[in-house]
Motif scaffolding. Structure first.
Motif, PDB file in Angstrom:
ATOM      1  N   GLU A 170     -23.808 -18.299 -11.766  1.00  0.00           N
ATOM      2  CA  GLU A 170     -24.441 -16.994 -11.653  1.00  0.00           C
ATOM      3  C   GLU A 170     -25.065 -16.900 -10.264  1.00  0.00           C
ATOM      4  O   GLU A 170     -25.216 -17.923  -9.584  1.00  0.00           O
ATOM      5  N   PRO A 171     -25.395 -15.700  -9.785  1.00  0.00           N
ATOM      6  CA  PRO A 171     -25.972 -15.576  -8.444  1.00  0.00           C
ATOM      7  C   PRO A 171     -27.134 -16.544  -8.222  1.00  0.00           C
ATOM      8  O   PRO A 171     -28.021 -16.666  -9.068  1.00  0.00           O
ATOM      9  N   GLY A 172     -27.088 -17.232  -7.100  1.00  0.00           N
ATOM     10  CA  GLY A 172     -28.101 -18.225  -6.772  1.00  0.00           C
ATOM     11  C   GLY A 172     -27.702 -19.645  -7.131  1.00  0.00           C
ATOM     12  O   GLY A 172     -28.237 -20.606  -6.573  1.00  0.00           O
ATOM     13  N   ALA A 173     -26.760 -19.812  -8.060  1.00  0.00           N
ATOM     14  CA  ALA A 173     -26.318 -21.156  -8.446  1.00  0.00           C
ATOM     15  C   ALA A 173     -25.511 -21.785  -7.318  1.00  0.00           C
ATOM     16  O   ALA A 173     -24.855 -21.097  -6.534  1.00  0.00           O
ATOM     17  N   LYS A 174     -25.534 -23.093  -7.239  1.00  0.00           N
ATOM     18  CA  LYS A 174     -24.832 -23.807  -6.177  1.00  0.00           C
ATOM     19  C   LYS A 174     -24.405 -25.171  -6.688  1.00  0.00           C
ATOM     20  O   LYS A 174     -24.800 -25.607  -7.777  1.00  0.00           O
ATOM     21  N   MET A 175     -23.603 -25.844  -5.884  1.00  0.00           N
ATOM     22  CA  MET A 175     -23.202 -27.212  -6.176  1.00  0.00           C
ATOM     23  C   MET A 175     -23.404 -28.028  -4.910  1.00  0.00           C
ATOM     24  O   MET A 175     -22.766 -27.767  -3.888  1.00  0.00           O
ATOM     25  N   PRO A 193     -15.356  -7.386 -12.496  1.00  0.00           N
ATOM     26  CA  PRO A 193     -14.842  -7.145 -13.849  1.00  0.00           C
ATOM     27  C   PRO A 193     -13.700  -8.106 -14.136  1.00  0.00           C
ATOM     28  O   PRO A 193     -12.888  -8.358 -13.237  1.00  0.00           O
ATOM     29  N   PRO A 194     -13.596  -8.734 -15.312  1.00  0.00           N
ATOM     30  CA  PRO A 194     -14.482  -8.527 -16.465  1.00  0.00           C
ATOM     31  C   PRO A 194     -15.619  -9.534 -16.562  1.00  0.00           C
ATOM     32  O   PRO A 194     -16.359  -9.522 -17.543  1.00  0.00           O
ATOM     33  N   LEU A 195     -15.807 -10.398 -15.580  1.00  0.00           N
ATOM     34  CA  LEU A 195     -16.832 -11.433 -15.678  1.00  0.00           C
ATOM     35  C   LEU A 195     -18.229 -10.920 -15.369  1.00  0.00           C
ATOM     36  O   LEU A 195     -19.221 -11.527 -15.756  1.00  0.00           O
ATOM     37  N   GLY A 196     -18.328  -9.806 -14.643  1.00  0.00           N
ATOM     38  CA  GLY A 196     -19.637  -9.313 -14.249  1.00  0.00           C
ATOM     39  C   GLY A 196     -20.196 -10.148 -13.104  1.00  0.00           C
ATOM     40  O   GLY A 196     -19.488 -10.490 -12.155  1.00  0.00           O
ATOM     41  N   LEU A 232     -16.555 -13.829  -9.024  1.00  0.00           N
ATOM     42  CA  LEU A 232     -17.226 -13.543  -7.758  1.00  0.00           C
ATOM     43  C   LEU A 232     -16.759 -14.479  -6.644  1.00  0.00           C
ATOM     44  O   LEU A 232     -16.467 -15.657  -6.898  1.00  0.00           O
ATOM     45  N   PRO A 233     -16.694 -13.981  -5.408  1.00  0.00           N
ATOM     46  CA  PRO A 233     -16.343 -14.841  -4.282  1.00  0.00           C
ATOM     47  C   PRO A 233     -17.427 -15.881  -4.027  1.00  0.00           C
ATOM     48  O   PRO A 233     -18.607 -15.671  -4.349  1.00  0.00           O
ATOM     49  N   ALA A 234     -17.030 -16.996  -3.450  1.00  0.00           N
ATOM     50  CA  ALA A 234     -17.953 -18.086  -3.153  1.00  0.00           C
ATOM     51  C   ALA A 234     -17.540 -18.734  -1.836  1.00  0.00           C
ATOM     52  O   ALA A 234     -16.455 -18.471  -1.307  1.00  0.00           O
ATOM     53  N   VAL A 235     -18.397 -19.590  -1.333  1.00  0.00           N
ATOM     54  CA  VAL A 235     -18.097 -20.356  -0.118  1.00  0.00           C
ATOM     55  C   VAL A 235     -17.978 -21.826  -0.504  1.00  0.00           C
ATOM     56  O   VAL A 235     -18.943 -22.443  -0.986  1.00  0.00           O
ATOM     57  N   PHE A 236     -16.789 -22.365  -0.316  1.00  0.00           N
ATOM     58  CA  PHE A 236     -16.510 -23.775  -0.582  1.00  0.00           C
ATOM     59  C   PHE A 236     -16.927 -24.589   0.631  1.00  0.00           C
ATOM     60  O   PHE A 236     -16.585 -24.251   1.768  1.00  0.00           O
TER      61      PHE A 236
END
Length: 210
Positions: free
Chosen positions: A118-123, A193-196, A145-149
């Motif tokens: 969810e927004p703010g989560a990271k690894m 959509p559809p994950l929000g 949602l897009p992310a940065v690897f």
């Protein structure tokens, strides 16, 4: 190797396959949510007791878990005491096709870790080293949602490259880079959509000995 955002001199064993799984996006999301209905997403803790920011579940012959006993693979879900849900056929087909495209023919994953951001989560930067077979590659499919690897080196202190990932993108690494450090930057806000406001990551491994 498929050209990627790192350019023509990508490190050996690393491949970026943009949009490779996009045609199956809806089916993959549906299958992942089906797995989560049987083996609920949960926020695990590190062996030191720190809560992770990502919720996770698994499917396949074994599932990755973390708690006070350490990082490991279990054949049964500690939450339900049941075997993990079977790996959907579409998961296996796409993982094998992506591995072959990246030069790792014959990949036969027995575990799929499903991470939900969810927004703010990271690894944080980490190595995937709990698997019994480190000769097999890692196949990672992004959905939502897009992310940065973050792609690091052999040492945690190595400065990571930043690779933007979009829904349907696949990253594969193995061989000389199998134990490279990697992670995900904090997830920005957004809607898909559809994950929000969420991102799913399907990570395929060979966890058990053949």
């Amino acid at each position: 190797m498929t050209p990627d955002l790192f350019g023509e001199t990508a490190p050996p064993g690393l491949a970026y396959l943009p949009g490779f799984a996009l045609a199956e996006e809806a089916a993959l999301i549906g299958a992942a949510l089906g797995v989560a209905a049987a083996a609920p997403l949960r926020v695990m803790s590190t062996p030191g007791g720190k809560k992770m920011s990502v919720a996770a579940t698994n499917c396949g012959a074994a599932g990755w878990v973390s708690d006070a006993r350490g990082y490991r693979y279990e054949r049964r879900d500690p939450l339900t005491s049941l075997p993990w849900p079977a790996m959907p056929g579409l998961f296996l087909t796409l993982a094998q096709a992506a591995a072959a495209q990246a030069g790792f023919a014959g990949f036969n994953p027995d575990a799929c870790l499903i991470n939900c951001y969810e927004p703010g989560a990271k690894m944080a930067l980490h190595q995937d080293k709990d698997e019994a077979d480190l000769t097999a590659p890692i196949v990672s499919i992004s959905l939502g949602l897009p992310a940065v690897f973050l792609w690091g080196g052999a040492n945690r202190s190595d400065k990571p490259a930043r690779l933007p990932l979009h829904s349907g993108d696949v990253v594969v690494w193995g061989g000389a880079t199998r134990l490279n450090f990697h992670g995900i930057a904090p997830l920005p806000s957004g809607h898909h959509p559809p994950l929000g406001a969420a991102r799913l990551n399907l990570t395929f491994r060979r966890a058990l000995r053949a």
